[in-house]
Structures are given as C-alpha cells and as structure tokens.
Design a protein around this motif. Sequence first.
Motif, mmCIF file in Angstrom:
data_model
loop_
_atom_site.group_PDB
_atom_site.id
_atom_site.type_symbol
_atom_site.label_atom_id
_atom_site.label_comp_id
_atom_site.label_asym_id
_atom_site.label_seq_id
_atom_site.Cartn_x
_atom_site.Cartn_y
_atom_site.Cartn_z
ATOM 1 N N LEU A 1 16.009 -17.843 -5.324
ATOM 2 C CA LEU A 1 15.299 -17.756 -4.004
ATOM 3 C C LEU A 1 14.715 -16.711 -3.633
ATOM 4 C CD1 LEU A 1 18.672 -19.149 -2.173
ATOM 5 C CD2 LEU A 1 16.697 -20.473 -2.759
ATOM 6 N N SER A 2 13.630 -17.031 -3.017
ATOM 7 C CA SER A 2 12.670 -16.102 -2.588
ATOM 8 C C SER A 2 12.090 -16.066 -1.079
ATOM 9 C CB SER A 2 11.493 -15.599 -3.476
ATOM 10 O OG SER A 2 10.497 -16.747 -3.278
ATOM 11 N N CYS A 3 11.679 -15.224 -0.365
ATOM 12 C CA CYS A 3 11.233 -15.610 1.130
ATOM 13 C C CYS A 3 9.853 -16.321 0.960
ATOM 14 C CB CYS A 3 10.894 -14.041 1.594
ATOM 15 S SG CYS A 3 10.376 -14.238 3.401
ATOM 16 N N ASN A 4 10.014 -17.374 1.866
ATOM 17 C CA ASN A 4 8.729 -18.210 1.840
ATOM 18 C C ASN A 4 8.035 -18.042 3.205
ATOM 19 O OD1 ASN A 4 11.002 -19.193 3.213
ATOM 20 N ND2 ASN A 4 10.995 -21.269 2.582
ATOM 21 N N ILE A 5 8.130 -16.987 3.960
ATOM 22 C CA ILE A 5 7.254 -16.835 4.960
ATOM 23 C C ILE A 5 5.891 -16.475 4.645
ATOM 24 C CG2 ILE A 5 6.996 -15.194 6.971
ATOM 25 C CD1 ILE A 5 9.879 -14.820 7.014
ATOM 26 N N ARG A 6 4.866 -17.013 5.396
ATOM 27 C CA ARG A 6 3.509 -16.991 5.089
ATOM 28 C C ARG A 6 3.149 -15.581 5.062
ATOM 29 N NH1 ARG A 6 -0.697 -17.862 9.161
ATOM 30 N NH2 ARG A 6 1.202 -18.228 10.501
ATOM 31 N N GLY A 7 2.483 -15.195 4.044
ATOM 32 C CA GLY A 7 1.928 -13.769 3.950
ATOM 33 C C GLY A 7 2.823 -12.790 3.526
ATOM 34 N N VAL A 8 3.798 -12.871 3.087
ATOM 35 C CA VAL A 8 4.868 -11.992 2.599
ATOM 36 C C VAL A 8 4.297 -11.656 1.207
ATOM 37 C CG1 VAL A 8 7.050 -11.413 2.115
ATOM 38 C CG2 VAL A 8 6.409 -12.271 4.471
ATOM 39 N N ALA A 9 4.309 -10.382 0.757
ATOM 40 C CA ALA A 9 3.904 -10.238 -0.522
ATOM 41 C C ALA A 9 5.323 -9.873 -1.066
ATOM 42 C CB ALA A 9 3.164 -9.031 -0.718
ATOM 43 N N ASN A 10 6.334 -8.877 -0.861
ATOM 44 C CA ASN A 10 7.564 -8.962 -1.324
ATOM 45 C C ASN A 10 8.680 -9.638 -0.907
ATOM 46 O OD1 ASN A 10 9.742 -7.328 -2.705
ATOM 47 N ND2 ASN A 10 9.859 -5.740 -1.215
ATOM 48 N N LYS A 11 8.595 -10.792 -1.651
ATOM 49 C CA LYS A 11 9.393 -11.948 -1.509
ATOM 50 C C LYS A 11 10.781 -12.102 -2.012
ATOM 51 C CE LYS A 11 5.338 -14.768 -2.141
ATOM 52 N NZ LYS A 11 4.679 -16.152 -2.156
ATOM 53 N N PHE A 12 10.496 -11.456 -3.284
ATOM 54 C CA PHE A 12 11.957 -11.398 -4.142
ATOM 55 C C PHE A 12 12.484 -10.131 -4.769
ATOM 56 C CE2 PHE A 12 14.565 -13.532 -7.155
ATOM 57 C CZ PHE A 12 14.811 -12.741 -8.214
ATOM 58 N N PRO A 13 13.496 -9.670 -4.794
ATOM 59 C CA PRO A 13 14.836 -10.772 -4.447
ATOM 60 C C PRO A 13 15.131 -10.533 -3.116
ATOM 61 C CG PRO A 13 15.646 -8.940 -5.556
ATOM 62 C CD PRO A 13 14.235 -8.727 -5.533
ATOM 63 N N HIS B 1 31.139 -16.551 -4.901
ATOM 64 C CA HIS B 1 30.436 -17.546 -3.885
ATOM 65 C C HIS B 1 30.227 -16.805 -2.450
ATOM 66 C CE1 HIS B 1 31.171 -21.547 -6.006
ATOM 67 N NE2 HIS B 1 31.896 -20.673 -6.592
ATOM 68 N N LEU B 2 29.023 -16.613 -2.220
ATOM 69 C CA LEU B 2 28.739 -16.070 -0.802
ATOM 70 C C LEU B 2 29.037 -17.326 0.339
ATOM 71 C CD1 LEU B 2 27.777 -13.819 1.060
ATOM 72 C CD2 LEU B 2 25.507 -14.722 0.934
ATOM 73 N N GLU B 3 29.964 -17.050 0.884
ATOM 74 C CA GLU B 3 30.517 -18.607 1.867
ATOM 75 C C GLU B 3 29.535 -17.917 3.337
ATOM 76 O OE1 GLU B 3 31.519 -20.978 -0.006
ATOM 77 O OE2 GLU B 3 32.644 -21.440 1.867
ATOM 78 N N GLU B 4 29.705 -16.958 3.839
ATOM 79 C CA GLU B 4 28.947 -16.387 5.148
ATOM 80 C C GLU B 4 28.327 -15.386 4.877
ATOM 81 O OE1 GLU B 4 29.673 -18.690 7.632
ATOM 82 O OE2 GLU B 4 30.978 -20.082 6.608
ATOM 83 N N GLY B 5 27.378 -15.184 5.616
ATOM 84 C CA GLY B 5 26.553 -13.988 5.619
ATOM 85 C C GLY B 5 25.010 -14.420 5.755
ATOM 86 N N SER B 6 24.173 -13.450 5.026
ATOM 87 C CA SER B 6 22.823 -13.411 5.279
ATOM 88 C C SER B 6 21.819 -13.154 3.871
ATOM 89 C CB SER B 6 22.053 -12.608 6.317
ATOM 90 O OG SER B 6 22.916 -12.905 7.507
ATOM 91 N N LEU B 7 20.784 -13.780 3.814
ATOM 92 C CA LEU B 7 19.878 -13.407 2.655
ATOM 93 C C LEU B 7 18.648 -12.492 3.645
ATOM 94 C CD1 LEU B 7 19.923 -16.452 0.583
ATOM 95 C CD2 LEU B 7 21.395 -14.268 0.431
ATOM 96 N N VAL B 8 18.397 -11.404 3.222
ATOM 97 C CA VAL B 8 17.586 -10.498 4.071
ATOM 98 C C VAL B 8 16.149 -10.482 3.441
ATOM 99 C CG1 VAL B 8 17.274 -8.473 5.537
ATOM 100 C CG2 VAL B 8 19.306 -9.410 5.299
ATOM 101 N N CYS B 9 14.966 -10.801 3.944
ATOM 102 C CA CYS B 9 13.795 -10.517 3.293
ATOM 103 C C CYS B 9 13.622 -8.864 3.602
ATOM 104 C CB CYS B 9 12.719 -11.191 4.030
ATOM 105 S SG CYS B 9 11.212 -10.656 3.511
ATOM 106 N N SER B 10 13.209 -8.274 2.316
ATOM 107 C CA SER B 10 12.948 -6.763 2.236
ATOM 108 C C SER B 10 11.661 -6.512 2.952
ATOM 109 C CB SER B 10 12.780 -6.166 0.818
ATOM 110 O OG SER B 10 13.721 -6.691 0.089
ATOM 111 N N GLU B 11 10.673 -7.186 3.118
ATOM 112 C CA GLU B 11 9.554 -6.956 3.752
ATOM 113 C C GLU B 11 9.400 -7.262 5.272
ATOM 114 O OE1 GLU B 11 5.758 -7.986 1.651
ATOM 115 O OE2 GLU B 11 4.888 -8.386 3.653
ATOM 116 N N THR B 12 10.174 -8.242 5.939
ATOM 117 C CA THR B 12 9.971 -8.388 7.257
ATOM 118 C C THR B 12 11.373 -8.268 7.758
ATOM 119 O OG1 THR B 12 10.638 -10.744 6.775
ATOM 120 C CG2 THR B 12 8.343 -10.147 6.620
ATOM 121 N N GLY B 13 12.490 -8.056 7.029
ATOM 122 C CA GLY B 13 13.956 -8.036 7.820
ATOM 123 C C GLY B 13 14.344 -9.175 8.006
ATOM 124 N N ARG B 14 13.574 -10.491 8.111
ATOM 125 C CA ARG B 14 14.087 -11.741 8.470
ATOM 126 C C ARG B 14 15.392 -12.097 7.654
ATOM 127 N NH1 ARG B 14 15.292 -17.205 9.032
ATOM 128 N NH2 ARG B 14 13.352 -18.454 9.447
#
Lengths: 124, 208
Positions: free
Chosen positions: A9-21, A93-106
């Motif tokens: 999985l990588s960040c699919n926000i438009r314009g983001v360069a540092n998408k993974f991980p 297994h990650l049941e609850e939590g978040s995956l955070v984009c390193s570039e945008t913090g999303r």
Amino acid sequence: MRLIVHNMLSCNIRGVANKFPLRIEPKKIIVKEVDFNPDFLKHMIAKIDWKALVDGARSMGYTELPDHAPDTTTLESDESFLRKFHHSLLELHLEEGSLVCSETGRKFPVNKGIPNMLLHEDEV
Amino acid sequence: MKLKQLEGLLGDLEQFSNPIVELEQYPTGPHIASRMLFTAENSYGDITDKIVADFGCGCGTLSVAAALLDAASVIGFDIDPQSLETATLNAEELEVEIDFVQCDITKLELKGQIVDTVVMNPPFGTRKKGADMEFLSAAMKVASHAVYSLHKTSTREHIKRAALRDFNAKSAEVLCELRYDLPKLYKFHKRKEVDIAVDLWRFEPKHN
C-alpha cells in the motif's frame, strides 16, 4: 491488515512523491496463527521491501526481525529466521489504527482490520 | 478440492443485502466462480501458493474461492464498506484468511510486484461507462503473472484490442464463454431473470 498488505500500500494522494511506506500507528493488534510455508516464504524474500517490513513489524511491537534479510544461500538452513519472517508477514493483524503518509501526515484509518484508502475530493 | 465441492461451499456464502445499482453490484454465482478459479489453478497454476488479488471483491466470492484453493495470500479490494463487512463474515464462516482493503480501484497505487494473480468480476460498464476498462487497466498494472476477468461477450473484440494495445498485455485469451444468470435484483429489472453471455478472459502482462 497484515504486513504483507502493508508492503504494497502506498499513499495515492495527487502530487505526493514520498508515497511508500505508510507509517503504522496501531491501536489494536491481534495475532492469528497460520500454517508455515517455507517455500513460499523463500520466494517472497526478494519481493518484499525489507525495511518497510522491519519498521512495520516494530511499530506493531515485534522487534525480532534482523535489519537485513540473510542471503539466499544461508536461507536454506535458517529456519529460525523464516519463522520470524512468517510471523511478521502473515500473523500480525492491525485491527484498529491508522496508516500515515510520511509526506502529508494524512491518516488512512484501519477499522476491523480493513484500511480505508478512499481519498477526499481535494486529494484526487 | 474437487470442483463440485468448491461450488457447494461458494453457494453458501452471504450476498449483497442492499445492492447498489451504480456500482453494478451483482453476486458472482458459485457456478461461474468455481469454474473460473478451478481453471486458473488446474490449467495454469495461478492460484495455489500464489498471492491473489480480487478487484471489486464485493461479498468476496472469488476471494473465498482463491483461499479454498490454497492461495498463499488473498487480498480483496472494494469501494463499498457494507460489502466488505459481508465479505469479512464470509471469510470467517469458511475459516479462511483474507485481507480486505477499501479503495477506489481506479485510484489505487500498489507498490512492487508482490501480487501474482488478479481475479475479478468487474462492473460491465452499464452504469458508469468504461468501468470495465478501468478495472482491466488497473489489474494489468498490478498482476505480475496473470489476470482472470469476466466481460460481456459482446465486447470481445474491443477488450482484446485494448488489452494488447493499451494495457501492456502479452496475451489476451478467451478461455470459455459462460452464461451469467442475473436474478431480478433491482426495481428497473423487468424480467424475473436474464442470462448474459460472458467471456472468461486470461490476460498475461508483459514483464514490467
């Protein structure tokens, strides 16, 4: 969500360069045992982003993985390593939590083990 | 596992409780699903011990079939949270391990060449024009070995051309033609049921 999925999985926000991980912020983790398949695991070593796996496992509380995967010649006899690889890739297994984009913090939320990668209107 | 056994198990799965017409949510029947995955494994070795992705997994029929045929790992992708909930229940019921991801398949960005095989019963493009092509394009970017997909027989030439010319296909083959029987699911359906000729396709991507 298991780390085998996190490794894709990588960040699919438009314009983001540092998408993974994506960084993992866990709230609830469960462990479910699955059958050990060494042939499959040996085949996977080359395909996995090792650093993302190690960091992902650490953020889920598992610190046994070495910083580098052993080379393929030693793999044949290194069952202990394969067991650690198996456990981190397929049993955490990650049941609850978040995956955070390193570039945008999303934060992409993970609920009931399912990451929600849907983007908002302005991110597309 | 024998084909009949697989078909029987898939027949017990929960399906869409409130199907969303705009997403073309139709269950993949056990007859088609079992034959599709059985062929993928028995003729091509594309399922057992492989990493399989199910695009537009809905209630998870194809994902469960892949898991029952001993895929090493199965990941189901869908946009609708309700379907994913049903899919999760189905996986639990059949005691198989499947990871699910909620996303818009056309905006998905998957890194690396981890996925071996993509299986899918994508929308045919009757509600959102071109949806079938969008799914195929996405699948061809992700699969490292093969894509199995269902498309209306009436679109056969169009699909073949697009796959080979635009979606990086090394090969595009219709494995067989099936009848997809659609029960009356939506208010606008006039007849009690109708059956549509669909092609089961196998596409091989060129190595990326």
